[in-house]
Design an enzyme around this catalytic site. Structure first.
Site, PDB file in Angstrom:
ATOM      1  N   GLY A 144       0.784  -1.231  -0.029  1.00 41.17           N
ATOM      2  CA  GLY A 144      -0.106  -0.045  -0.035  1.00 41.17           C
ATOM      3  C   GLY A 144       0.829   1.411   0.086  1.00 41.17           C
ATOM      4  O   GLY A 144       0.514   2.319   0.780  1.00 41.17           O
ATOM      5  N   ARG A 191       0.111   5.785  -1.438  1.00 38.33           N
ATOM      6  CA  ARG A 191      -0.370   6.997  -1.204  1.00 38.33           C
ATOM      7  C   ARG A 191      -0.301   6.960   0.366  1.00 38.33           C
ATOM      8  O   ARG A 191       0.043   6.198   1.224  1.00 38.33           O
ATOM      9  CB  ARG A 191      -1.867   7.282  -1.489  1.00 38.33           C
ATOM     10  CG  ARG A 191      -2.910   6.199  -0.890  1.00 38.33           C
ATOM     11  CD  ARG A 191      -4.341   6.403  -1.341  1.00 38.33           C
ATOM     12  NE  ARG A 191      -5.117   5.997  -0.358  1.00 38.33           N
ATOM     13  CZ  ARG A 191      -6.291   5.217  -0.607  1.00 38.33           C
ATOM     14  NH1 ARG A 191      -6.663   5.259  -1.909  1.00 38.33           N
ATOM     15  NH2 ARG A 191      -7.035   4.443   0.056  1.00 38.33           N
ATOM     16  N   ASP A 244      -2.469  -7.884  -4.938  1.00 40.73           N
ATOM     17  CA  ASP A 244      -3.433  -7.665  -3.691  1.00 40.73           C
ATOM     18  C   ASP A 244      -3.173  -8.335  -2.560  1.00 40.73           C
ATOM     19  O   ASP A 244      -2.801  -9.451  -2.770  1.00 40.73           O
ATOM     20  CB  ASP A 244      -4.863  -8.143  -4.444  1.00 40.73           C
ATOM     21  CG  ASP A 244      -5.953  -7.934  -3.462  1.00 40.73           C
ATOM     22  OD1 ASP A 244      -5.641  -7.822  -2.058  1.00 40.73           O
ATOM     23  OD2 ASP A 244      -7.029  -8.043  -4.025  1.00 40.73           O
ATOM     24  N   TYR A 250     -11.851  -3.744  12.203  1.00 39.88           N
ATOM     25  CA  TYR A 250     -10.503  -3.151  12.041  1.00 39.88           C
ATOM     26  C   TYR A 250      -9.650  -3.388  13.264  1.00 39.88           C
ATOM     27  O   TYR A 250      -8.648  -3.806  13.159  1.00 39.88           O
ATOM     28  CB  TYR A 250     -10.732  -1.343  11.742  1.00 39.88           C
ATOM     29  CG  TYR A 250      -9.658  -0.825  11.580  1.00 39.88           C
ATOM     30  CD1 TYR A 250      -9.026  -0.837  10.343  1.00 39.88           C
ATOM     31  CD2 TYR A 250      -9.021   0.079  12.416  1.00 39.88           C
ATOM     32  CE1 TYR A 250      -7.610  -0.007  10.225  1.00 39.88           C
ATOM     33  CE2 TYR A 250      -8.134   0.891  12.261  1.00 39.88           C
ATOM     34  CZ  TYR A 250      -7.424   0.764  11.109  1.00 39.88           C
ATOM     35  OH  TYR A 250      -6.124   1.624  10.910  1.00 39.88           O
ATOM     36  N   LYS A 258      -6.095  -5.301  13.903  1.00 44.60           N
ATOM     37  CA  LYS A 258      -4.968  -4.355  14.247  1.00 44.60           C
ATOM     38  C   LYS A 258      -4.252  -4.832  15.679  1.00 44.60           C
ATOM     39  O   LYS A 258      -3.126  -4.726  16.052  1.00 44.60           O
ATOM     40  CB  LYS A 258      -5.392  -2.843  14.461  1.00 44.60           C
ATOM     41  CG  LYS A 258      -5.607  -2.139  13.136  1.00 44.60           C
ATOM     42  CD  LYS A 258      -4.251  -2.446  12.168  1.00 44.60           C
ATOM     43  CE  LYS A 258      -4.761  -1.671  10.866  1.00 44.60           C
ATOM     44  NZ  LYS A 258      -3.506  -1.701   9.851  1.00 44.60           N
TER      45      LYS A 258
HETATM   46  P1  NAD Z   1      -4.766   4.857   2.899  1.00 48.39           P
HETATM   47  O1  NAD Z   1      -6.187   4.386   2.829  1.00 48.39           O
HETATM   48  O2  NAD Z   1      -4.359   6.072   2.179  1.00 48.39           O
HETATM   49  O3  NAD Z   1      -3.728   3.745   2.453  1.00 48.39           O
HETATM   50  C1  NAD Z   1      -3.685   2.422   2.522  1.00 48.39           C
HETATM   51  C2  NAD Z   1      -3.108   1.843   1.404  1.00 48.39           C
HETATM   52  O4  NAD Z   1      -3.345   0.302   1.500  1.00 48.39           O
HETATM   53  C3  NAD Z   1      -3.710   2.517   0.076  1.00 48.39           C
HETATM   54  O5  NAD Z   1      -2.504   2.559  -0.727  1.00 48.39           O
HETATM   55  C4  NAD Z   1      -4.449   1.279  -0.649  1.00 48.39           C
HETATM   56  O6  NAD Z   1      -4.566   1.358  -1.799  1.00 48.39           O
HETATM   57  C5  NAD Z   1      -3.664   0.000  -0.037  1.00 48.39           C
HETATM   58  N1  NAD Z   1      -4.248  -1.127   0.042  1.00 48.39           N
HETATM   59  C6  NAD Z   1      -5.489  -1.518   0.667  1.00 48.39           C
HETATM   60  N2  NAD Z   1      -5.938  -2.818   0.287  1.00 48.39           N
HETATM   61  C7  NAD Z   1      -5.088  -3.207  -0.570  1.00 48.39           C
HETATM   62  C8  NAD Z   1      -4.694  -4.511  -0.771  1.00 48.39           C
HETATM   63  N3  NAD Z   1      -5.728  -5.786  -0.788  1.00 48.39           N
HETATM   64  N4  NAD Z   1      -3.479  -4.866  -1.415  1.00 48.39           N
HETATM   65  C9  NAD Z   1      -2.605  -3.900  -1.638  1.00 48.39           C
HETATM   66  N5  NAD Z   1      -2.856  -2.675  -0.973  1.00 48.39           N
HETATM   67  C10 NAD Z   1      -3.910  -2.350  -0.367  1.00 48.39           C
HETATM   68  O7  NAD Z   1      -4.441   4.931   4.627  1.00 48.39           O
HETATM   69  P2  NAD Z   1      -3.410   5.035   5.346  1.00 48.39           P
HETATM   70  O8  NAD Z   1      -4.071   6.035   6.386  1.00 48.39           O
HETATM   71  O9  NAD Z   1      -1.942   5.722   4.749  1.00 48.39           O
HETATM   72  O10 NAD Z   1      -3.272   3.814   5.933  1.00 48.39           O
HETATM   73  C11 NAD Z   1      -1.922   3.075   5.993  1.00 48.39           C
HETATM   74  C12 NAD Z   1      -1.919   2.193   7.241  1.00 48.39           C
HETATM   75  O11 NAD Z   1      -1.847   2.887   8.396  1.00 48.39           O
HETATM   76  C13 NAD Z   1      -3.192   1.136   7.315  1.00 48.39           C
HETATM   77  O12 NAD Z   1      -2.846  -0.349   7.445  1.00 48.39           O
HETATM   78  C14 NAD Z   1      -4.006   1.721   8.164  1.00 48.39           C
HETATM   79  O13 NAD Z   1      -4.698   0.984   8.875  1.00 48.39           O
HETATM   80  C15 NAD Z   1      -3.042   2.591   9.267  1.00 48.39           C
HETATM   81  N6  NAD Z   1      -3.370   3.524  10.027  1.00 48.39           N
HETATM   82  C16 NAD Z   1      -3.922   4.510   9.649  1.00 48.39           C
HETATM   83  C17 NAD Z   1      -3.897   5.702  10.583  1.00 48.39           C
HETATM   84  C18 NAD Z   1      -4.595   6.891  10.125  1.00 48.39           C
HETATM   85  O14 NAD Z   1      -4.923   7.634  11.077  1.00 48.39           O
HETATM   86  N7  NAD Z   1      -4.378   7.300   8.817  1.00 48.39           N
HETATM   87  C19 NAD Z   1      -3.887   5.417  12.098  1.00 48.39           C
HETATM   88  C20 NAD Z   1      -3.303   4.108  12.350  1.00 48.39           C
HETATM   89  C21 NAD Z   1      -3.205   3.145  11.384  1.00 48.39           C
END
Ligand code: NAD
Length: 248
Positions: A13, A16, A64, A156, A160
């Protein structure tokens, strides 16, 4: 500044948000970064182009994370083409939110497949090249929600929290091979994932965060960079909280 020259890193992922920031920071430190995407090929290419324009090395890799065969094939190809896979940042994640009484089984399955099963099968696939090299860094991007819980996020939070058990188990299982396994639990980070939250929820999260601001993807990337470094070689099975003091 930590240096990662000669290291090959895979960031799931990575096109972005937090994954993009991690890819960019690892590349800046000298690693060759494989930027994984599932659907966002254009965004992954854009991320790689920006890294290359800044003098780094990066390549998009589409698969994926929720499809085991695709994960296994991709890791095997990286190990063959690059001759190594030193760092895996298991960052891809999805959330399908709603109160438990409205939770659909198919949505629970989807979240489990990407966030948990995908992360475990990716670590399994990466162990082979890491064991051969007698070096490895695996970092799971978990969440503060896995530590604190959050109404409306049963699926979720389950994934986690489970990742923390996975982290501690794999840390013990592969320590003798000099492979470290750690987790990061970000708090409220400003990305696409949190952009759609209601304004009220955002205000509440900032008020509940002692440092009084959203985290940035770069805040999380700095933690991933440290845990990927040579210098973090005595750190394994740990949970690094990047949450502004939201949960201590
Ligand atoms: P985001 O939605 O911008 O990024 C998630 C990324 O994962 C995207 O690029 C998406 O295309 C990719 N993805 C989703 N399903 C996929 C799959 N099946 N195969 C390959 N790629 C896949 O969100 P983010 O905020 O950048 O999140 C990144 C990580 O951080 C995640 O695991 C999220 O749970 C974790 N997180 C985020 C936050 C927050 O506040 N944003 C807080 C705690 C944890």
């Amino acid at each position: 500044m930590f240096r990662l020259e000669g290291r090959v890193a895979l960031v799931t992922g990575g096109s972005r948000g937090i994954g993009r920031a991690i890819s960019t920071m690892l590349a800046k430190a000298g690693a060759e970064v494989l930027v994984n995407y599932a659907k966002g090929e254009a965004a992954a290419r854009e991320t790689c182009d920006a890294i290359i324009a800044a003098g780094g090395k990066a390549e998009p890799v589409g698969f994926d994370v929720g499809v085991t065969k695709a994960v296994e094939d991709a890791v095997a190809k990286i190990a063959k083409d690059k001759g190594r896979l030193d760092i895996v940042i298991s960052n891809a994640g999805i959330s399908i939110d709603g109160l438990l009484l409205r939770l659909k089984e198919e949505d629970l399955d989807k979240v489990l497949a990407v966030n948990l099963k995908g992360a475990i099968m990716l670590a399994k696939a990466a162990m082979r090249p890491m064991m051969r090299a007698k070096f490895g860094r695996i970092v799971f991007v978990s969440s503060v929600v896995g530590e604190m819980g959050n109404p409306g996020q049963t699926a979720y939070a389950a994934t986690k929290a489970a990742l923390l058990g996975v982290t501690k188990t794999l840390a013990k299982e592969y320590a003798s091979r000099a492979i470290t396994v750690n987790a990061i639990t970000p708090g409220f980070i400003e990305t696409d994932m949190t952009a759609s939250l209601p304004e009220e929820a955002k205000k509440f999260m900032i008020e509940a965060t002692p440092l009084g601001r959203y985290g940035t993807p770069a805040d999380v990337a700095a933690a991933a960079m440290y845990l990927s470094s040579e210098e973090a070689g005595f750190v394994t099975g740990q949970v690094l909280r990047v949450n502004g003091g939201l949960y201590v």
